[in-house]
Design a protein around this motif. Structure first.
Motif, PDB file in Angstrom:
ATOM      1  N   GLU A  63       0.840  -1.194   0.000  1.00  0.00           N
ATOM      2  CA  GLU A  63       0.000   0.000   0.000  1.00  0.00           C
ATOM      3  C   GLU A  63       0.881   1.252   0.000  1.00  0.00           C
ATOM      4  O   GLU A  63       1.905   1.298   0.674  1.00  0.00           O
ATOM      5  N   GLY A  64       0.486   2.219  -0.799  1.00  0.00           N
ATOM      6  CA  GLY A  64       1.223   3.474  -0.855  1.00  0.00           C
ATOM      7  C   GLY A  64       2.361   3.489  -1.848  1.00  0.00           C
ATOM      8  O   GLY A  64       3.127   4.439  -1.898  1.00  0.00           O
ATOM      9  N   GLU A  65       2.488   2.418  -2.628  1.00  0.00           N
ATOM     10  CA  GLU A  65       3.523   2.392  -3.653  1.00  0.00           C
ATOM     11  C   GLU A  65       2.932   1.861  -4.951  1.00  0.00           C
ATOM     12  O   GLU A  65       1.867   1.253  -4.959  1.00  0.00           O
ATOM     13  N   GLY A  66       3.650   2.127  -6.043  1.00  0.00           N
ATOM     14  CA  GLY A  66       3.189   1.627  -7.325  1.00  0.00           C
ATOM     15  C   GLY A  66       3.994   2.195  -8.473  1.00  0.00           C
ATOM     16  O   GLY A  66       4.918   2.984  -8.280  1.00  0.00           O
ATOM     17  N   THR A  67       3.619   1.775  -9.659  1.00  0.00           N
ATOM     18  CA  THR A  67       4.234   2.264 -10.893  1.00  0.00           C
ATOM     19  C   THR A  67       3.115   2.580 -11.865  1.00  0.00           C
ATOM     20  O   THR A  67       2.207   1.773 -12.049  1.00  0.00           O
ATOM     21  N   ILE A  68       3.196   3.758 -12.449  1.00  0.00           N
ATOM     22  CA  ILE A  68       2.235   4.188 -13.459  1.00  0.00           C
ATOM     23  C   ILE A  68       2.982   4.305 -14.776  1.00  0.00           C
ATOM     24  O   ILE A  68       4.044   4.932 -14.847  1.00  0.00           O
ATOM     25  N   MET A  69       2.415   3.680 -15.788  1.00  0.00           N
ATOM     26  CA  MET A  69       3.009   3.689 -17.130  1.00  0.00           C
ATOM     27  C   MET A  69       2.301   4.715 -17.991  1.00  0.00           C
ATOM     28  O   MET A  69       1.091   4.900 -17.882  1.00  0.00           O
ATOM     29  N   ALA A  70       3.055   5.348 -18.876  1.00  0.00           N
ATOM     30  CA  ALA A  70       2.500   6.217 -19.913  1.00  0.00           C
ATOM     31  C   ALA A  70       2.661   5.487 -21.232  1.00  0.00           C
ATOM     32  O   ALA A  70       3.760   5.042 -21.576  1.00  0.00           O
ATOM     33  N   GLU A  71       1.566   5.351 -21.946  1.00  0.00           N
ATOM     34  CA  GLU A  71       1.601   4.700 -23.251  1.00  0.00           C
ATOM     35  C   GLU A  71       1.101   5.679 -24.300  1.00  0.00           C
ATOM     36  O   GLU A  71       0.158   6.427 -24.068  1.00  0.00           O
ATOM     37  N   VAL A  72       1.766   5.669 -25.430  1.00  0.00           N
ATOM     38  CA  VAL A  72       1.362   6.466 -26.578  1.00  0.00           C
ATOM     39  C   VAL A  72       1.074   5.478 -27.695  1.00  0.00           C
ATOM     40  O   VAL A  72       1.945   4.684 -28.066  1.00  0.00           O
ATOM     41  N   ALA A  73      -0.147   5.519 -28.178  1.00  0.00           N
ATOM     42  CA  ALA A  73      -0.587   4.588 -29.224  1.00  0.00           C
ATOM     43  C   ALA A  73      -0.305   3.140 -28.814  1.00  0.00           C
ATOM     44  O   ALA A  73       0.133   2.319 -29.609  1.00  0.00           O
ATOM     45  N   GLY A  74      -0.483   2.849 -27.517  1.00  0.00           N
ATOM     46  CA  GLY A  74      -0.313   1.492 -27.019  1.00  0.00           C
ATOM     47  C   GLY A  74       1.104   1.071 -26.700  1.00  0.00           C
ATOM     48  O   GLY A  74       1.321  -0.035 -26.223  1.00  0.00           O
ATOM     49  N   ALA A  75       2.092   1.936 -26.949  1.00  0.00           N
ATOM     50  CA  ALA A  75       3.491   1.591 -26.690  1.00  0.00           C
ATOM     51  C   ALA A  75       4.019   2.355 -25.465  1.00  0.00           C
ATOM     52  O   ALA A  75       3.678   3.531 -25.272  1.00  0.00           O
ATOM     53  N   TYR A  82       6.672   5.187  -7.461  1.00  0.00           N
ATOM     54  CA  TYR A  82       6.560   5.984  -6.243  1.00  0.00           C
ATOM     55  C   TYR A  82       6.328   5.075  -5.042  1.00  0.00           C
ATOM     56  O   TYR A  82       5.959   3.906  -5.188  1.00  0.00           O
ATOM     57  N   GLY A  83       6.547   5.630  -3.863  1.00  0.00           N
ATOM     58  CA  GLY A  83       6.304   4.880  -2.634  1.00  0.00           C
ATOM     59  C   GLY A  83       6.811   5.660  -1.443  1.00  0.00           C
ATOM     60  O   GLY A  83       7.161   6.842  -1.558  1.00  0.00           O
ATOM     61  N   PRO A  84       6.882   5.020  -0.290  1.00  0.00           N
ATOM     62  CA  PRO A  84       7.423   5.684   0.896  1.00  0.00           C
ATOM     63  C   PRO A  84       8.904   6.032   0.684  1.00  0.00           C
ATOM     64  O   PRO A  84       9.606   5.353  -0.061  1.00  0.00           O
ATOM     65  N   ALA A  85       9.354   7.065   1.349  1.00  0.00           N
ATOM     66  CA  ALA A  85      10.751   7.488   1.233  1.00  0.00           C
ATOM     67  C   ALA A  85      11.688   6.339   1.592  1.00  0.00           C
ATOM     68  O   ALA A  85      11.467   5.616   2.562  1.00  0.00           O
ATOM     69  N   SER A  86      12.736   6.179   0.785  1.00  0.00           N
ATOM     70  CA  SER A  86      13.668   5.064   0.959  1.00  0.00           C
ATOM     71  C   SER A  86      14.987   5.466   1.613  1.00  0.00           C
ATOM     72  O   SER A  86      15.758   4.600   1.999  1.00  0.00           O
ATOM     73  N   GLU A  89      17.502  10.650   4.582  1.00  0.00           N
ATOM     74  CA  GLU A  89      17.653  12.072   4.250  1.00  0.00           C
ATOM     75  C   GLU A  89      16.397  12.659   3.606  1.00  0.00           C
ATOM     76  O   GLU A  89      16.211  13.868   3.593  1.00  0.00           O
ATOM     77  N   LEU A  90      15.535  11.802   3.066  1.00  0.00           N
ATOM     78  CA  LEU A  90      14.310  12.275   2.416  1.00  0.00           C
ATOM     79  C   LEU A  90      13.181  12.505   3.412  1.00  0.00           C
ATOM     80  O   LEU A  90      12.135  13.039   3.058  1.00  0.00           O
ATOM     81  N   GLY A  91      13.362  12.099   4.641  1.00  0.00           N
ATOM     82  CA  GLY A  91      12.316  12.276   5.647  1.00  0.00           C
ATOM     83  C   GLY A  91      11.319  11.132   5.612  1.00  0.00           C
ATOM     84  O   GLY A  91      11.598  10.052   5.082  1.00  0.00           O
ATOM     85  N   HIS A  92      10.133  11.382   6.155  1.00  0.00           N
ATOM     86  CA  HIS A  92       9.143  10.322   6.313  1.00  0.00           C
ATOM     87  C   HIS A  92       7.973  10.433   5.347  1.00  0.00           C
ATOM     88  O   HIS A  92       6.965   9.768   5.536  1.00  0.00           O
ATOM     89  N   VAL A 130       6.359  15.104  -0.598  1.00  0.00           N
ATOM     90  CA  VAL A 130       6.976  14.118  -1.484  1.00  0.00           C
ATOM     91  C   VAL A 130       8.348  14.643  -1.879  1.00  0.00           C
ATOM     92  O   VAL A 130       8.498  15.827  -2.197  1.00  0.00           O
ATOM     93  N   CYS A 131       9.338  13.767  -1.865  1.00  0.00           N
ATOM     94  CA  CYS A 131      10.702  14.122  -2.245  1.00  0.00           C
ATOM     95  C   CYS A 131      11.177  13.221  -3.374  1.00  0.00           C
ATOM     96  O   CYS A 131      10.584  12.182  -3.647  1.00  0.00           O
ATOM     97  N   LEU A 132      12.240  13.647  -3.985  1.00  0.00           N
ATOM     98  CA  LEU A 132      12.984  12.789  -4.898  1.00  0.00           C
ATOM     99  C   LEU A 132      14.420  13.231  -4.877  1.00  0.00           C
ATOM    100  O   LEU A 132      14.748  14.343  -4.465  1.00  0.00           O
ATOM    101  N   ALA A 133      15.292  12.337  -5.285  1.00  0.00           N
ATOM    102  CA  ALA A 133      16.725  12.621  -5.344  1.00  0.00           C
ATOM    103  C   ALA A 133      17.140  12.722  -6.800  1.00  0.00           C
ATOM    104  O   ALA A 133      16.736  11.910  -7.627  1.00  0.00           O
ATOM    105  N   VAL A 134      17.948  13.735  -7.088  1.00  0.00           N
ATOM    106  CA  VAL A 134      18.482  13.939  -8.433  1.00  0.00           C
ATOM    107  C   VAL A 134      20.002  13.946  -8.311  1.00  0.00           C
ATOM    108  O   VAL A 134      20.562  14.685  -7.494  1.00  0.00           O
ATOM    109  N   VAL A 135      20.657  13.136  -9.106  1.00  0.00           N
ATOM    110  CA  VAL A 135      22.114  13.094  -9.087  1.00  0.00           C
ATOM    111  C   VAL A 135      22.651  14.459  -9.530  1.00  0.00           C
ATOM    112  O   VAL A 135      22.199  15.015 -10.543  1.00  0.00           O
ATOM    113  N   GLU A 136      23.588  14.978  -8.755  1.00  0.00           N
ATOM    114  CA  GLU A 136      24.221  16.241  -9.142  1.00  0.00           C
ATOM    115  C   GLU A 136      24.828  16.062 -10.529  1.00  0.00           C
ATOM    116  O   GLU A 136      25.454  15.053 -10.808  1.00  0.00           O
ATOM    117  N   GLY A 137      24.610  17.031 -11.383  1.00  0.00           N
ATOM    118  CA  GLY A 137      25.097  16.949 -12.752  1.00  0.00           C
ATOM    119  C   GLY A 137      23.997  16.582 -13.733  1.00  0.00           C
ATOM    120  O   GLY A 137      24.149  16.764 -14.935  1.00  0.00           O
TER     121      GLY A 137
END
Length: 183
Positions: A63-75, A82-86, A89-92, A130-137
């Motif tokens: 619960e609280g996690e999942g994956t959503i796909m985007a499809e264009v013309a079925g592809a 997404y899900g709970p912070a892993s 440093e991202l908090g709760h 909600v947080c996310l981590a982005v690699v510097e650069g």
């Protein structure tokens, strides 16, 4: 909206989607980090390495996690996981763990739609931040997330076994839909 807008469909991923998600994940990850990640990480983080994780995630979604796909013309054109912070440093709150768009579909609003869907899904399960981590650069991703209302909220070093990357933390308050760029 773009040409993809009329044929864009978002749906929850299931176990049968593991192979396609893994393939896109590896291709986009390698292209994105070709000049940032060490060669050892680029070589090791292949489909054979990532597929078991995708299968496990999709076969037993908590619960609280999942994956959503985007499809264009079925592809498959992109996905958000997404899900709970892993990371401590991202908090709760919630975390956007992955957001990848096939380069052939870049600039068509797919990343925007996926980020909104991930933030909405986390809000629906009671997350207010909600947080996310982005690699510097990873300048392109950083610009995108800031344009979508993400605010820098810290830094941390990923302790990963293959690549100890430096990361920026971006944060969205999602208790109410007031984020800049999200209307």
């Amino acid at each position: 909206m773009s040409a993809a807008g009329s044929s864009l469909a978002l749906r929850r991923a299931g176990p049968e989607d593991a192979g396609a998600l893994c393939k896109l994940h590896v291709a986009v990850w390698r292209a994105t980090y070709a000049d940032l990640a060490p060669p050892k990480a680029l070589a090791a983080l292949d489909e054979a390495h990532r597929l078991p994780g995708w299968r496990a995630h999709l076969e037993k979604v908590s619960e609280g996690e999942g994956t959503i796909m985007a499809e264009v013309a079925g592809a498959l054109a992109g996905f958000v996981r997404y899900g709970p912070a892993s990371q401590p440093e991202l908090g709760h709150g919630g975390e956007i763990k992955h957001l990848y768009v096939d380069p052939a579909h870049a600039g068509q609003g797919i990343g925007r739609a996926l980020l909104r869907a991930g933030l909405d899904a986390l809000r629906e399960v009671g997350q207010d931040v909600v947080c996310l981590a982005v690699v510097e650069g990873n300048i392109r991703a950083l610009r995108f997330y800031k344009a979508m209302g993400g605010v820098e909220a810290g830094r941390f070093r990923d302790a990963g076994p293959l690549w100890k990357s430096e990361n920026l933390i971006l944060r969205w308050p999602v208790g109410e839909r007031t984020e800049r760029g999200m209307e």
